[in-house]
Motif scaffolding. Structure first.
Motif, PDB file in Angstrom:
ATOM      1  N   TRP A   1       0.796  -1.225   0.000  1.00 19.97           N
ATOM      2  CA  TRP A   1       0.000   0.000   0.000  1.00 19.97           C
ATOM      3  C   TRP A   1       0.832   1.281   0.000  1.00 19.97           C
ATOM      4  CZ3 TRP A   1      -4.940   0.669  -1.041  1.00 19.97           C
ATOM      5  CH2 TRP A   1      -5.823  -0.415  -0.926  1.00 19.97           C
ATOM      6  N   ALA A   2       2.094   1.230   0.421  1.00 20.37           N
ATOM      7  CA  ALA A   2       2.868   2.459   0.635  1.00 20.37           C
ATOM      8  C   ALA A   2       2.911   3.330  -0.613  1.00 20.37           C
ATOM      9  CB  ALA A   2       4.284   2.117   1.097  1.00 20.37           C
ATOM     10  N   LEU A   3       3.324   2.758  -1.730  1.00 18.38           N
ATOM     11  CA  LEU A   3       3.437   3.534  -2.971  1.00 18.38           C
ATOM     12  C   LEU A   3       2.064   3.963  -3.476  1.00 18.38           C
ATOM     13  CD1 LEU A   3       5.536   4.639  -4.872  1.00 18.38           C
ATOM     14  CD2 LEU A   3       5.497   2.491  -6.140  1.00 18.38           C
ATOM     15  N   ILE A   4       1.049   3.134  -3.274  1.00 22.51           N
ATOM     16  CA  ILE A   4      -0.315   3.472  -3.710  1.00 22.51           C
ATOM     17  C   ILE A   4      -0.804   4.719  -2.979  1.00 22.51           C
ATOM     18  CG2 ILE A   4      -2.714   2.683  -3.781  1.00 22.51           C
ATOM     19  CD1 ILE A   4      -0.868   1.249  -5.727  1.00 22.51           C
ATOM     20  N   ILE A   5      -0.552   4.779  -1.671  1.00 23.08           N
ATOM     21  CA  ILE A   5      -0.992   5.933  -0.885  1.00 23.08           C
ATOM     22  C   ILE A   5      -0.310   7.207  -1.365  1.00 23.08           C
ATOM     23  CG2 ILE A   5      -0.925   6.948   1.432  1.00 23.08           C
ATOM     24  CD1 ILE A   5      -1.261   4.071   2.522  1.00 23.08           C
ATOM     25  N   ILE A   6       0.996   7.116  -1.638  1.00 23.60           N
ATOM     26  CA  ILE A   6       1.731   8.289  -2.122  1.00 23.60           C
ATOM     27  C   ILE A   6       1.162   8.755  -3.459  1.00 23.60           C
ATOM     28  CG2 ILE A   6       3.962   9.057  -3.012  1.00 23.60           C
ATOM     29  CD1 ILE A   6       5.281   7.283  -0.900  1.00 23.60           C
ATOM     30  N   ILE A   7       0.903   7.807  -4.352  1.00 20.49           N
ATOM     31  CA  ILE A   7       0.369   8.170  -5.676  1.00 20.49           C
ATOM     32  C   ILE A   7      -1.034   8.756  -5.546  1.00 20.49           C
ATOM     33  CG2 ILE A   7      -0.397   7.220  -7.885  1.00 20.49           C
ATOM     34  CD1 ILE A   7       1.923   5.191  -7.580  1.00 20.49           C
ATOM     35  N   ALA A   8      -1.833   8.195  -4.641  1.00 21.91           N
ATOM     36  CA  ALA A   8      -3.187   8.720  -4.425  1.00 21.91           C
ATOM     37  C   ALA A   8      -3.133  10.170  -3.953  1.00 21.91           C
ATOM     38  CB  ALA A   8      -3.923   7.855  -3.404  1.00 21.91           C
ATOM     39  N   VAL A   9      -2.173  10.481  -3.083  1.00 21.13           N
ATOM     40  CA  VAL A   9      -2.007  11.866  -2.610  1.00 21.13           C
ATOM     41  C   VAL A   9      -1.680  12.788  -3.778  1.00 21.13           C
ATOM     42  CG1 VAL A   9      -0.552  13.396  -1.215  1.00 21.13           C
ATOM     43  CG2 VAL A   9      -1.349  11.222  -0.262  1.00 21.13           C
ATOM     44  N   PHE A  10      -0.823  12.358  -4.669  1.00 17.58           N
ATOM     45  CA  PHE A  10      -0.470  13.181  -5.828  1.00 17.58           C
ATOM     46  C   PHE A  10      -1.677  13.383  -6.745  1.00 17.58           C
ATOM     47  CE2 PHE A  10       3.924  12.351  -4.661  1.00 17.58           C
ATOM     48  CZ  PHE A  10       4.553  13.527  -5.048  1.00 17.58           C
ATOM     49  N   ILE A  11      -2.444  12.317  -6.983  1.00 16.97           N
ATOM     50  CA  ILE A  11      -3.627  12.442  -7.843  1.00 16.97           C
ATOM     51  C   ILE A  11      -4.627  13.418  -7.228  1.00 16.97           C
ATOM     52  CG2 ILE A  11      -5.623  11.215  -8.763  1.00 16.97           C
ATOM     53  CD1 ILE A  11      -3.834   8.775  -9.157  1.00 16.97           C
ATOM     54  N   LEU A  12      -4.842  13.316  -5.913  1.00 14.74           N
ATOM     55  CA  LEU A  12      -5.746  14.243  -5.226  1.00 14.74           C
ATOM     56  C   LEU A  12      -5.237  15.679  -5.344  1.00 14.74           C
ATOM     57  CD1 LEU A  12      -6.636  12.187  -2.016  1.00 14.74           C
ATOM     58  CD2 LEU A  12      -8.156  12.751  -3.933  1.00 14.74           C
ATOM     59  N   TYR A  13      -3.925  15.836  -5.269  1.00 17.27           N
ATOM     60  CA  TYR A  13      -3.357  17.177  -5.436  1.00 17.27           C
ATOM     61  C   TYR A  13      -3.638  17.695  -6.847  1.00 17.27           C
ATOM     62  CZ  TYR A  13      -0.014  21.006  -5.664  1.00 17.27           C
ATOM     63  OH  TYR A  13       0.560  22.240  -5.809  1.00 17.27           O
ATOM     64  N   GLY A  14      -3.501  16.818  -7.834  1.00 17.13           N
ATOM     65  CA  GLY A  14      -3.783  17.232  -9.203  1.00 17.13           C
ATOM     66  C   GLY A  14      -5.222  17.663  -9.395  1.00 17.13           C
ATOM     67  N   LEU A  15      -6.141  17.058  -8.634  1.00 18.36           N
ATOM     68  CA  LEU A  15      -7.565  17.377  -8.753  1.00 18.36           C
ATOM     69  C   LEU A  15      -7.976  18.566  -7.894  1.00 18.36           C
ATOM     70  CD1 LEU A  15      -9.009  13.742  -8.688  1.00 18.36           C
ATOM     71  CD2 LEU A  15      -8.851  15.252 -10.675  1.00 18.36           C
ATOM     72  N   PHE A  16      -7.332  18.716  -6.727  1.00 21.71           N
ATOM     73  CA  PHE A  16      -7.764  19.745  -5.766  1.00 21.71           C
ATOM     74  C   PHE A  16      -6.589  20.601  -5.276  1.00 21.71           C
ATOM     75  CE2 PHE A  16     -10.382  15.876  -5.166  1.00 21.71           C
ATOM     76  CZ  PHE A  16     -11.590  16.365  -5.653  1.00 21.71           C
ATOM     77  N   GLY A  17      -5.568  20.744  -6.102  1.00 21.58           N
ATOM     78  CA  GLY A  17      -4.384  21.487  -5.678  1.00 21.58           C
ATOM     79  C   GLY A  17      -4.652  22.945  -5.384  1.00 21.58           C
ATOM     80  N   ASP A  18      -5.771  23.505  -5.891  1.00 20.94           N
ATOM     81  CA  ASP A  18      -6.056  24.921  -5.667  1.00 20.94           C
ATOM     82  C   ASP A  18      -6.457  25.226  -4.228  1.00 20.94           C
ATOM     83  OD1 ASP A  18      -8.347  23.382  -6.132  1.00 20.94           O
ATOM     84  OD2 ASP A  18      -9.528  25.150  -6.682  1.00 20.94           O
ATOM     85  N   VAL A  19      -6.827  24.193  -3.450  1.00 21.98           N
ATOM     86  CA  VAL A  19      -7.232  24.432  -2.047  1.00 21.98           C
ATOM     87  C   VAL A  19      -6.039  24.378  -1.102  1.00 21.98           C
ATOM     88  CG1 VAL A  19      -9.506  23.458  -2.521  1.00 21.98           C
ATOM     89  CG2 VAL A  19      -7.729  21.994  -1.537  1.00 21.98           C
ATOM     90  N   VAL A  20      -4.870  23.979  -1.601  1.00 23.43           N
ATOM     91  CA  VAL A  20      -3.676  23.933  -0.764  1.00 23.43           C
ATOM     92  C   VAL A  20      -3.169  25.358  -0.579  1.00 23.43           C
ATOM     93  CG1 VAL A  20      -1.315  23.062  -0.537  1.00 23.43           C
ATOM     94  CG2 VAL A  20      -3.075  21.641  -1.602  1.00 23.43           C
ATOM     95  N   PRO A  21      -2.936  25.789   0.675  1.00 31.07           N
ATOM     96  CA  PRO A  21      -2.530  27.185   0.895  1.00 31.07           C
ATOM     97  C   PRO A  21      -1.049  27.423   0.604  1.00 31.07           C
ATOM     98  CG  PRO A  21      -2.656  26.011   2.984  1.00 31.07           C
ATOM     99  CD  PRO A  21      -3.138  25.058   1.923  1.00 31.07           C
TER     100      PRO A  21
END
Length: 646
Positions: free
Chosen positions: A137-157
């Motif tokens: 799961w380790a690499l999957i979780i990291i990749i999921a975080v990146f995908i979420l950033y690609g979709l919702f990166g505008d909410v990161v301050p």
């Protein structure tokens, strides 16, 4: 088809059906890679995008993964359930469609039609599921975080705020663009890595791995602590080809660890020696690990330049390990291996023909400038020829074994190819969201312009990201996230990339998640954490040397010849002194005070002459003090020996 209610599926495919299918797909994967490396498609007048070839490779990889890897990691597979058959067929359809229609689809990524994002989404989801089964799961979780950033990166301050992307556009970009799954990591894995894994597989099947172990026994078996030195030598040689620390531990450790334990060495230290030796194989030229080939692509330099830069640090790594093994054996009174267990030199000489393959490889890489994959294939051809003609110890590989090597290679590269595909997901998000630039800027800001602070922070990030991840995946993340920040502060690009590779690799022997150390501990039946801490001590040089070559590139062969020669000589002496301090033994048992003196002199000698103005004086003083301490301890040992005799 047969019933398989135990797996929760109504229908399943029996082993007598799915295993031959998986083997055929694996062999076709290898043959396709060979054909691409030899440019056979051009001989038939086929003009293909490289991404079409990468997609063709994935067309084999995903079905193999779903046929061979069970849903739950750590379990064995008998029959293949219906849902895995569905996944395999679905992957062939989606990837096959992308491969066939790629010239048209790649032009439509930003217009987001269903024929782009539907197969793209299927490929992404199936690739991640196959990766989860292969690596956890380790690499999957990291990749999921990146995908979420690609979709919702505008909410990161703050500075990490990214450009938001629609899910259908991001899906098509990840799956089809040359910066995504079918991008740089896949291009290296699907060409260079497959060729070198084939070479390593053939070396193993033809008796080459046994030859290197036998040669190590002949060379080192007659000396004190011979089993430990055999482990260091054999694992370094084999690890350079395997490119996987864990695979190296399993491949050589089953022989060397019991041998070391039988000599009277503590189990956790026997496992630690093997883990450190196996991990360093990824840094040892001429082959190194898969990450080294990817480094050459990232830096846009010939692979031979990466090899030359990595040479001295790798030698210092193994010199430190070898000296510690020798001094530990002396401290514990461990003798040589019994003569009857050491192969006769004449029998081992019969395997010298294996060296011809390496000679061909080195000649083509360094003198003829061949692409690495072509050089590896020519070396493999030489290996097959000499093995069929000469054999080793009377054994010659049959045609069946050579054909089996194709399937074995295909199975062996599935995990690396899945990791490479997943790495492409990360690179795609970094590019399309702007995160790569933002993170580089943030790291430089946190470092406050201080190279030392940024290096320390980067080392910590490297080790944390590396915990539980394969080296290739670690390197891709670090090369994209950390290395640019180091280069931004004026560090040589190749030094920055080697730096992150070293520290990413050291996660393999650094607790709390030290995959190589824990794998060795399982073979030795030793406590896992004790093995991890011992491995850190044996591998100490890899935590220090990267800092040195970043500040003074003479250790990666950048500089005037006399400066490089001085840096290498004083570094070897420094490594020797520090290793003696850590072992607590030189010619006699060292006191705490003496160990401190050895360590101080060693650190002074280890500092490269170009590190700061006047560093040459530090080198000279360190070497001089070290010589005095060594002479004093040898003299004390002779006095003690004479007293004992009388």
């Amino acid at each position: 088809m047969e019933n398989a209610t135990s797996q929760g599926a109504r229908w399943s495919l029996a082993p007598k059906y799915w295993r031959p299918i998986a083997d055929i797909l694996a062999a076709l994967l290898t043959l396709t890679a060979i054909g691409w490396a030899l440019s056979l498609h051009r001989q038939f007048g086929l003009g293909l995008y490289p991404q079409q070839y990468f997609a063709a490779i994935m067309l084999f990889v995903l079905p193999i993964a779903f046929l061979t890897l069970p849903m739950q990691r750590g379990t064995t597979r008998e029959s293949v359930p219906a849902y895995d058959l569905l996944f395999a067929v679905l992957s062939v359809g989606a990837v096959g469609f992308i491969a066939h229609q790629y010239p048209v689809l790649v032009l439509k990524i930003f217009s987001r039609p269903p024929e782009v994002w539907v197969p793209g989404l299927i490929v992404i989801l199936l690739t991640l599921e196959a990766l989860r089964r292969a690596t956890g799961w380790a690499l999957i979780i990291i990749i999921a975080v990146f995908i979420l950033y690609g979709l919702f990166g505008d909410v990161v301050p703050g500075r990490l705020q990214g450009r938001v992307q629609s899910w259908d556009m991001l899906t098509g970009y990840i799956a089809l663009d040359s910066n995504g799954i079918l991008g740089l990591p896949m291009s290296v894995a699907a060409t260079v890595v497959v060729s070198f894994i084939l070479f390593g597989t053939l070396l193993n099947l033809t008796g080459g791995a046994a030859f290197f172990t036998d040669a190590a026994m002949v060379a080192m078996g007659r000396f004190r602590g011979g089993a430990m030195k055999i482990a260091v030598l054999a694992s370094g040689l084999f690890g350079s080809i395997s490119g996987s620390a864990v695979a190296n531990v399993v491949g050589t450790g089953v022989v060397t660890i019991p041998m070391i334990k039988r000599d009277g060495y503590p189990a956790h230290k026997a496992a630690a020696i093997e883990a450190v030796a196996s991990t360093g194989g990824q840094l040892m030229p001429p082959v190194m690990g898969a990450a080294a080939f990817l480094m050459a692509e990232f830096l846009a330099i010939p692979y031979s330049e990466v090899v030359l830069a990595a040479l001295v640090p790798a030698l210092l790594y193994y010199v430190a390990l070898f000296i510690q093994a020798d001094l530990e054996a002396a401290r514990l009174g461990i003798k040589a291996i019994p003569k009857d267990e050491i192969p006769r030199p004449r029998s081992v000489l019969g395997g010298m023909h294996f060296m011809l393959a390496f000679a061909v490889l080195i000649y083509l890489l360094f003198w003829k400038g061949f692409q690495p994959e072509r050089a590896a294939l020519w070396a493999a051809a030489m290996l097959i020829f000499t093995s069929l003609v000469l054999g080793y110890r009377g054994l010659r590989p049959g045609v069946g074994k050579l054909v089996a090597a194709l399937a074995q290679t295909g199975h062996g590269v599935v995990e690396i190819l899945l990791i490479s595909a997943a790495s492409g997901v990360v690179i795609a998000v970094l590019n399309i969201s702007g995160l790569s630039f933002n993170l580089t800027y943030l790291l430089v800001q946190i470092g406050g312009g201080s190279v030392i602070l940024l290096l320390a922070l980067s080392a910590l990030v490297c080790i944390i990201l590396g915990m539980g991840l394969p080296t290739l995946g670690v390197y891709v993340l670090l090369a994209a996230l950390v290395a640019p920040a180091l280069v931004q502060l004026g560090i040589e690009p190749i030094a920055a990339h080697l730096y992150v590779l070293y520290f990413g690799m050291m996660s393999m022997i650094t607790p709390p998640i030290a995959l190589a150390a824990f794998s060795a501990a399982a073979i030795a039946r030793a406590p896992a954490m004790a093995t991890g801490w011992a491995a850190m001590r044996f591998g100490w040089s890899a935590y220090i040397i990267p800092f040195l070559f970043v500040f003074s590139p003479t250790l990666i062969l950048i500089g005037a010849p006399q400066e490089i020669a001085l840096a290498v000589i004083t570094a070897v002496i420094g490594v020797w002194l520090i290793s003696a301090a850590l072992a607590g033994y030189f010619s006699t048992q060292l006191s705490i005070f003496s160990r401190g003196l050895f360590a101080l002199a060693g650190m002074m000698a280890l500092l490269p002459s170009g590190l700061f103005p006047g560093a040459v004086i530090t080198d000279i003083v360190g070497v001089a003090l070290g010589a005095v301490f060594m002479w004093r301890d040898v003299r004390l040992g002779r006095i003690m020996s004479a007293t004992t005799c009388h």
